[in-house]
Write a protein that holds these residues in place. Structure first.
Motif, mmCIF file in Angstrom:
data_model
loop_
_atom_site.group_PDB
_atom_site.id
_atom_site.type_symbol
_atom_site.label_atom_id
_atom_site.label_comp_id
_atom_site.label_asym_id
_atom_site.label_seq_id
_atom_site.Cartn_x
_atom_site.Cartn_y
_atom_site.Cartn_z
ATOM 1 N N VAL A 1 8.149 9.719 3.673
ATOM 2 C CA VAL A 1 9.600 9.922 3.719
ATOM 3 C C VAL A 1 10.016 10.616 2.434
ATOM 4 O O VAL A 1 9.728 10.122 1.332
ATOM 5 C CB VAL A 1 10.348 8.586 3.872
ATOM 6 C CG1 VAL A 1 11.857 8.805 3.823
ATOM 7 C CG2 VAL A 1 9.956 7.894 5.174
ATOM 8 N N GLU A 2 10.670 11.767 2.554
ATOM 9 C CA GLU A 2 11.152 12.494 1.385
ATOM 10 C C GLU A 2 12.560 12.016 1.040
ATOM 11 O O GLU A 2 13.386 11.799 1.932
ATOM 12 C CB GLU A 2 11.162 13.996 1.632
ATOM 13 C CG GLU A 2 9.765 14.571 1.823
ATOM 14 C CD GLU A 2 9.752 16.086 1.837
ATOM 15 O OE1 GLU A 2 9.126 16.676 0.942
ATOM 16 O OE2 GLU A 2 10.365 16.661 2.758
ATOM 17 N N CYS B 1 0.830 -1.208 0.000
ATOM 18 C CA CYS B 1 0.000 0.000 0.000
ATOM 19 C C CYS B 1 0.860 1.252 0.000
ATOM 20 O O CYS B 1 0.426 2.315 -0.398
ATOM 21 C CB CYS B 1 -0.922 -0.042 1.211
ATOM 22 S SG CYS B 1 -1.999 1.349 1.419
ATOM 23 N N LEU B 2 2.092 1.104 0.536
ATOM 24 C CA LEU B 2 3.045 2.213 0.477
ATOM 25 C C LEU B 2 3.645 2.241 -0.918
ATOM 26 O O LEU B 2 3.907 1.209 -1.494
ATOM 27 C CB LEU B 2 4.138 1.984 1.514
ATOM 28 C CG LEU B 2 5.019 3.141 1.899
ATOM 29 C CD1 LEU B 2 4.319 4.007 2.915
ATOM 30 C CD2 LEU B 2 6.296 2.609 2.500
ATOM 31 N N VAL C 1 5.552 7.109 0.168
ATOM 32 C CA VAL C 1 4.277 7.609 0.685
ATOM 33 C C VAL C 1 3.505 6.494 1.374
ATOM 34 O O VAL C 1 3.518 5.355 0.928
ATOM 35 C CB VAL C 1 3.416 8.182 -0.466
ATOM 36 C CG1 VAL C 1 2.121 8.771 0.061
ATOM 37 C CG2 VAL C 1 4.196 9.218 -1.253
ATOM 38 N N SER C 2 2.816 6.823 2.467
ATOM 39 C CA SER C 2 1.975 5.836 3.141
ATOM 40 C C SER C 2 0.645 6.460 3.498
ATOM 41 O O SER C 2 0.488 7.677 3.505
ATOM 42 C CB SER C 2 2.658 5.334 4.418
ATOM 43 O OG SER C 2 2.405 6.198 5.503
ATOM 44 N N ASP C 3 -0.324 5.596 3.812
ATOM 45 C CA ASP C 3 -1.582 6.113 4.328
ATOM 46 C C ASP C 3 -1.570 6.144 5.851
ATOM 47 O O ASP C 3 -2.614 6.319 6.479
ATOM 48 C CB ASP C 3 -2.771 5.287 3.808
ATOM 49 C CG ASP C 3 -2.719 3.836 4.245
ATOM 50 O OD1 ASP C 3 -1.720 3.449 4.886
ATOM 51 O OD2 ASP C 3 -3.674 3.089 3.941
#
Length: 567
Positions: free
Chosen positions: A91-92, A24-25, A109-111
């Motif tokens: 996280v960038e 999902c990430l 990216v994560s939810d």
């Protein structure tokens, strides 16, 4: 307890200007956020006359987000920085091959809410992610491939409630996660704190759920097989009747040494010793207290001293002790022995109707017990003394609970070095307040978003938040970030018991007060609120020389520093 008094010099005349499922990430392309590389015109610096190294800020990446935890924890890998942006839940990924011009490459990216990131030497990345909707629900650790320019997500596993910090063992075989288990904001639910031990695959791939084991604190409950030392702070209301110790202990930070992890239990003023082979908590070791009546351990306890005005006044106080309550905790080797280094930030419990801290002058009011008439602190409750200092209402009461015999402040305004058995071999004492005053006397104990004089004296002073350790020219150094006044201080810790101050540098322009001047001037303010630090050794540095990366949660900036050895 030991303390060194540095020989201070002004190094440069300061000019005060300017819950997700696997897969999902996902990796996302870079957004169109502006990238700036501003470093303040004249960083404030103090150093010893024989300092063996210097710090120099060389480049900054700015999110443009103020006071929303947009830059918290930072990890380095192959010319890139991976920075936790909790505000955005991701996280960038920053390209720092040209350190003076960091640029954003993409995102992981994560939810959920990303809290911590670590990367193994072969590029296996791990992110600790809390549930975005319910922090008391189980969290996850997500795995990604950092060898790719745009990181590829590999999968995830479930861990305990609110995974706050993840570390990877030096041999790369395990990830260790501090599951903080904070209660809900209204204190209606308080989950257990725990430590997850994840056996990592030998390749750059995701672990499976079968490879996750959990070390809990059940055996330290009443009737359990392991004793809970008296000085371990277990306090406050218990919304759930079962497992009160396990729900009270909140793992904060992880230091891994071989097959053992040492886990900071910040609010408990202790650390846990976790055997990684069996995934069990073997012991809990209290850190004890600093006595602020002892020479070398004074503090400036008021923003209204001595005549209802802010004045630099570091002094000792009878009847006052400090609780170390460390946030950052790191392990290192010296002369074949393992030592723990702690940044003694301090933290209180404030959930729902339960508020632990109170000002000394308010003790005796609103249902609080007074200071005992026989206490040496009884004559020190005025504003110019201890009256405005925040202390714990859960500590120092007489046996019958009728009054406070001693007062306990939050944090020690210092860093400490400990044996793994919990014996303190070094403490910096009152150095931090004296050195930061030397650097910027008009902004001593300033807050972060607002430039002021003594804005934090009655609380936790400079507030040492976190730290990193690195080796330069055969010497070992601790780099410690100050969450409030800002800046990084450096100590030579090669000989733990004889550690010495080296340098302090603050990439901040105090003439800009963002809370007063507005966020449009955020770029001019410099770095506010250092939260996470990582040392980049020369062999993996983009410049071939050691560097330090600092993530600043209030200014939302990530800054790279050159570390230059002075021969």
């Amino acid at each position: 307890m030991l303390s060194t008094r540095p020989r201070l010099r002004r190094a440069a005349a300061p000019i005060l200007v300017g819950a997700i499922a696997a897969g999902c990430l996902a990796a996302a392309p870079a957004t169109a956020l502006p990238v700036r590389t501003a470093v303040v015109d004249a960083p404030l610096e103090v150093a010893t006359g024989d300092a063996a190294l210097t710090l120099s800020p060389v480049g900054t990446y700015e999110t443009g987000v103020f006071d929303e935890s947009a830059a918290e924890i930072v990890a380095a890998y192959d010319g890139r920085l991976y920075v936790v942006n909790a505000q955005a839940g991701l996280v960038e990924v920053l390209d720092v091959k040209k350190p003076s011009k960091p640029k954003k490459l993409g995102e992981v990216v994560s939810d959920g809410i990303a809290n911590s990131v670590a990367i193994r030497a072969d590029g296996l990345g791990v992110v600790a992610v809390e549930d975005a909707d319910d922090k008391t629900a189980p969290g996850r650790v997500v795995f990604f491939d950092a060898t790719k320019k745009k990181p590829r997500v590999l999968g995830s596993v479930e861990v305990g409630s609110l995974p706050d910090m993840v570390a990877i063992s030096e041999d790369g075989t395990r990830a260790v996660v501090a599951n903080e288990g904070e209660p809900t904001d209204d204190f209606s639910t308080d989950p257990e704190g725990s430590v997850a031990v994840i056996d990592l695959p030998a390749t750059v791939s995701a672990a499976t759920q079968d490879e996750v084991r959990t070390a809990d604190f059940h055996e330290f409950e009443e009737g359990g097989s392991k004793p809970l030392p008296e000085d371990v702070r277990v306090f406050g209301p218990a919304p759930e009747a079962d497992l009160p110790v396990s729900r009270n202990l909140e793992p904060e930070y992880v230091a891994v040494d071989g097959d053992t992890a040492y886990v900071a239990l910040q609010e408990a003023n202790a650390f846990a010793v976790v055997d990684l082979d069996s995934a069990t908590v073997e012991e809990i070791r209290p850190l004890g207290f600093v006595d602020h009546s002892e020479a070398g351990h004074g503090i400036d306890a008021s923003d209204r001293d001595p005549q209802d005005a802010p004045t630099f006044t570091v002094r000792t106080f009878e009847g006052l002790k400090g609780m170390y309550l460390p946030d950052g905790l790191v392990a290192y080797q010296a002369a074949g022995e393992t030592y723990l280094v702690s940044a003694n930030e301090g933290d209180a419990r404030e959930w729902g109707d339960y508020v632990e801290p109170a000002r000394v002058k308010d003790l005796g009011d609103d249902g609080l017990a007074p200071v005992c008439e026989t206490s040496p602190a009884a004559a020190l409750t005025g504003d110019a003394d201890l009256g405005r200092l925040n202390v714990s209402t859960a500590m120092g009461l007489s046996a019958d609970g009728s009054c406070y015999e001693e007062l306990y402040a939050f944090g020690s305004r210092s860093f400490s070095i400990w044996t793994t058995g919990g014996e303190q071999v070094f403490d910096s004492g009152e150095d931090f307040e004296r050195i930061t005053h030397e650097a910027a006397p008009e902004f001593f104990n300033s807050n972060h978003g607002e430039s002021n004089l003594e804005g934090r004296s009655e609380d936790k002073g400079p507030e040492p938040e976190s730290l990193a350790i690195g080796e330069v020219d055969g010497r070992t150094y601790a780099f410690i970030g100050f969450e409030r006044v800002g800046g990084v201080i450096v100590y030579d810790i090669t000989d733990p018991a004889a550690s010495t101050f080296v340098a302090y540098l603050n990439n901040r322009d105090f003439s800009v007060s963002v809370e007063d001047d507005g966020v449009e001037r955020l770029s001019e303010a410099g770095d506010l609120g250092p939260e996470g630090l990582t040392f980049i050794p020369a062999e993996t540095s983009p410049t071939g020389a050691p560097m330090l990366a600092v993530a600043n949660e209030v200014s939302g900036t990530t800054t790279l520093y050159e570390i230059d050895a002075i021969s």
